[in-house]
Write an enzyme that holds these catalytic residues in place. Structure first.
Site, short mmCIF file in Angstrom:
data_model
loop_
_atom_site.label_atom_id
_atom_site.label_comp_id
_atom_site.label_asym_id
_atom_site.label_seq_id
_atom_site.Cartn_x
_atom_site.Cartn_y
_atom_site.Cartn_z
N GLU A 142 0.81 -1.15 0.11
CA GLU A 142 0.12 0.05 0.11
C GLU A 142 0.90 1.11 0.02
OE1 GLU A 142 -2.93 -0.31 3.16
OE2 GLU A 142 -4.40 -1.51 1.85
N GLU A 315 -6.48 -7.78 -0.77
CA GLU A 315 -6.97 -7.95 0.90
C GLU A 315 -8.45 -7.65 0.75
OE1 GLU A 315 -4.79 -5.42 3.46
OE2 GLU A 315 -2.75 -5.95 2.56
N GLU A 363 -2.93 -4.65 15.36
CA GLU A 363 -4.11 -4.94 14.62
C GLU A 363 -4.78 -6.00 15.43
OE1 GLU A 363 -2.97 -5.54 10.58
OE2 GLU A 363 -3.03 -3.43 10.35
N GLN A 364 -4.77 -6.01 16.76
CA GLN A 364 -5.28 -7.21 17.70
C GLN A 364 -6.97 -6.92 17.66
OE1 GLN A 364 -4.99 -6.09 22.08
NE2 GLN A 364 -3.09 -5.86 21.08
N MET A 365 -7.37 -5.94 17.08
CA MET A 365 -8.82 -5.72 17.24
C MET A 365 -9.34 -5.96 15.59
SD MET A 365 -9.48 -5.20 19.98
CE MET A 365 -11.21 -4.67 20.45
N HIS A 366 -8.50 -6.36 14.94
CA HIS A 366 -8.77 -6.68 13.33
C HIS A 366 -9.20 -8.01 13.10
CE1 HIS A 366 -8.72 -6.46 9.09
NE2 HIS A 366 -8.19 -5.27 9.08
#
Ligand code: GAL
Length: 654
Positions: A142, A315, A363-366
């Protein structure tokens, strides 16, 4: 129609890898992307490469039958590199430098960094370039994400000087083109020019524009250097980059020139995107769990053009994400629907982000296809369903690529930059205007190609140009030559390449095919809402309106209540002299489509259709159950004519 997933072996114990690979295959996944952030494990200390773990990961995935996409790790330079070369960190517009501790902390103009990248990419490509299971390489990750395109560093300044010298040759020419006599801005040499930040008020718009053109070229050449290495060591693999949705900071058409991409891949996060773009709050609320019905389609159609027909979703959102202002769980069915939607628009591969939710770090909440405890997530179960369906439907196995649509929408990156630099009114966002036109066409049931103004437009029946700042002779010649209907929106032809007002007034060269002149323009606060009615639809101008003088050959098809022209027509060319409220845009485009001989049908709210080869796909993003507009004798290959929220069907006309 192939499914893939993004996987980070370096984040999990080796004891899990073989089981992960096996479960991917069982789920129906054929492709896996790895390695794009793993520099610190590939080269823990300068010059000390450790490939043994990556060898094992590649072998484990390949032995399970998966095809691999290998990412170059240059989006996350390791700490030792930054400590050795702190100048690699980019400088922001306020003059401060970014810190280490997340990602994308590099200056695309840094020659040291470019050298370091070539070192790691060459080492990687040399080792894995001819591996039979590695079918594609992704450069970096990206480019430009987290607003990292511009850098205001000494390295950027030096390269900007060289870029300006190539473009203008002499500083006198630059002074003339830039209009530097204004405010005593004249320069005695290229070296005297500074970057356009930290000025008390706006810098000269052409200075800002040339800086943006320069930075855009820098991003492309940064990528290009990696491509050249990859082509040498991995001659048979596809080379791609994963672009972003609604992202305009570099010119993707120029980026893709000169064989620098085999496939345009992009990262699709529909709900997060709906939350983060300029849409009316009412629409954000209505589509909070399904995403706006056009938000992914818009970029599928755009990246299909950038990849010259070949595009992938690298993605795909698989559940709630972590980075939008609000991150709701998608409505049931959406994770499956988004895959079919991409395929209907021509995607070859849809790869989900990510295999398993990571319990630690940023990115643990992803979400991913698996919960952190390794159980399939709700999104994972939907992928399983989609994979089983795809495998069982013979029509999907031999589905040709989409053919050219009858309608083209022109999208132009430089127009976006010019109107960002010179908004002239708070509400003017070029990409949002293009999106409004695109949405109107899709509500009318049309397939759309998004194209560059430099493309060959000769075989379209309707060409819609929501705006195009610079209109050159080549485009006017395209209008003259063909038999298409053309619609031009406000601010078309309002600038020259040098960011000045054309001598013959806007719309510049377009006057050859549309005799009219724009005398004055106004941006409109919400309380200024000139009324107009078009084909029985009432509405207003918002954000922007032009006061136009029509020459006697030009017909005024609609005028505002205060008598200024709203729609002007000359032969096959229409001009829309304002940013109109949505239903008016739709009315204008419906009329133009009719005149182009293209059948339209207003679809129920939230329903969209897309044709690919002999199949028509339908998608319900709306809150209500809807009936799809299939002919009575249609054969359904997927689903049925009644669609609940989040459901999809596909049929063949008899
Ligand atoms: C993308 C990025 C991925 C991951 C993902 C989360 O922008 O390429 O690495 O961060 O977002 O949604």
């Amino acid at each position: 129609m192939q499914l893939g997933v993004c996987y980070y072996p370096e984040q999990w114990p080796r004891t899990m890898w073989a089981d992960d690979a096996k479960r991917m295959v069982e789920l129906g996944i054929t492709h896996v992307r790895i390695a794009e952030f793993a520099w610190s494990r590939m080269e823990p200390r300068a010059g000390e490469f450790v490939w043994e773990w990556l060898d094992e990961a590649v072998a484990t995935l390949a032995n399970a039958g998966l095809k691999l996409v290998l990412g170059t790790p240059t989006a996350s330079p390791p700490k030792w590199l930054i400590d050795a070369h702190p100048d690699v960190l980019p400088v922001r517009a306020d003059g401060t430098r970014w810190n280490f501790g997340s990602r994308r902390h590099y200056d695309v103009c840094s020659e040291i960094y470019r050298r370091e990248c070539l070192r790691i990419v060459s080492a990687m490509a040399e080792r894995y370039g001819r591996h039979a299971s590695i079918i594609a390489w992704q450069t970096d990750n990206e480019l430009g994400c987290h607003e990292t395109v511009p850098s205001y560093s000494p390295a950027a300044l030096a390269r900007f000087h060289a870029w300006l010298r190539r473009r203008y040759e002499t500083v006198d020419a630059l002074n003339r083109e830039w209009g530097n006599v204004f405010w005593s801005m004249e320069y005695a040499s290229f070296e005297a020019i500074e970057l356009p930040n930290l000025t008390p008020t706006d810098a000269n718009p052409i200075h800002l524009l040339d800086f943006r053109r320069f930075m855009s070229d820098e991003v492309a050449s940064f990528h290009r250097e990696q491509v050249d290495v990859l082509r040498r060591y991995a001659p048979t693999a596809d080379v791609l980059h994963n672009f972003m949705g609604f992202f305009t900071t570099f010119d993707h058409y120029r980026f893709a020139e000169n064989n620098s991409l085999d496939v345009a891949a992009w990262d699709s996060y529909p709900i997060a995107r709906t939350e983060s773009i300029a849409l009316p709050e009412e629409q954000k609320a209505r589509y909070a769990r399904t995403a706006h019905p056009d938000v992914s389609a818009f970029d599928h159609d755009r990246y299909r053009a950038i990849g010259r027909g070949r595009f992938w979703v690298m993605e795909q959102q698989a559940g709630p994400v972590n980075w939008a202002p609000w991150n709701p769980v998608p409505a049931k069915g959406m994770v499956r629907l988004w895959a079919y939607e991409a395929f209907a628009h021509g995607a070859e591969l849809v790869s989900y982000f990510r295999w398993r939710q990571c319990p630690y770090a940023q990115e643990q909440m992803h979400s991913g296809l698996n919960l952190p405890n390794n159980e399939l997530s709700p999104g994972g179960l939907e992928v399983q369903q989609a994979a089983r369906e795809i495998a069982s439907i013979p029509e999907f196995a031999r589905l040709d690529a989409p053919t050219q649509a009858a309608t083209a929408v022109v999208f132009d990156y430089e127009t976006q930059w010019m109107f960002e630099i010179q908004r002239h009114g708070k509400g003017f966002d070029y990409q949002a205007l293009v999106f409004d036109y695109y949405e109107s066409l899709r509500e009318l049931g049309l397939d759309v190609d998004i194209v560059s103004s430099k493309a060959d437009l000769s075989s379209y029946r309707l060409v819609v140009v929501p705006s195009l700042a610079v209109i050159d002779d080549a485009l006017v010649a395209q209008v003259e030559r063909g038999s298409a209907q053309w619609v031009f929106g406000p601010r078309s032809g309002s600038k020259t390449e040098a960011f000045a007002i054309p001598q013959q007034l806007p719309p510049g060269a377009l006057q050859r095919v549309l005799p009219m002149q724009v005398l004055e323009v106004e941006s409109l606060r919400a309380s200024l809402a000139p009324a107009v009615s078009i084909d029985g639809v009432d509405g207003i101008a918002m954000h922007w309106r032009e006061h136009v003088r029509a020459n006697s050959e030009t017909r005024v098809d609609a005028q505002f209540a205060d008598t200024w022209p709203a729609i002007l027509t000359h032969g096959r060319v229409r001009y829309v002299a304002a940013w109109l409220s949505h239903a008016l845009h739709r009315a204008v485009l419906q009329r133009a489509a009719q005149e182009a001989g293209i059948a339209t049908q207003l679809l129920p709210e939230g329903l969209r259709i897309r044709r690919r080869a002999d199949l028509t796909f339908a998608f319900n993003f709306g809150a209500q159950q809807v009936q799809v507009p299939a002919p009575a004798n249609a054969t359904f290959v997927l689903g049925q004519p009644q669609l609940r929220t989040g459901d999809v069907c596909a049929w063949k006309d008899a």
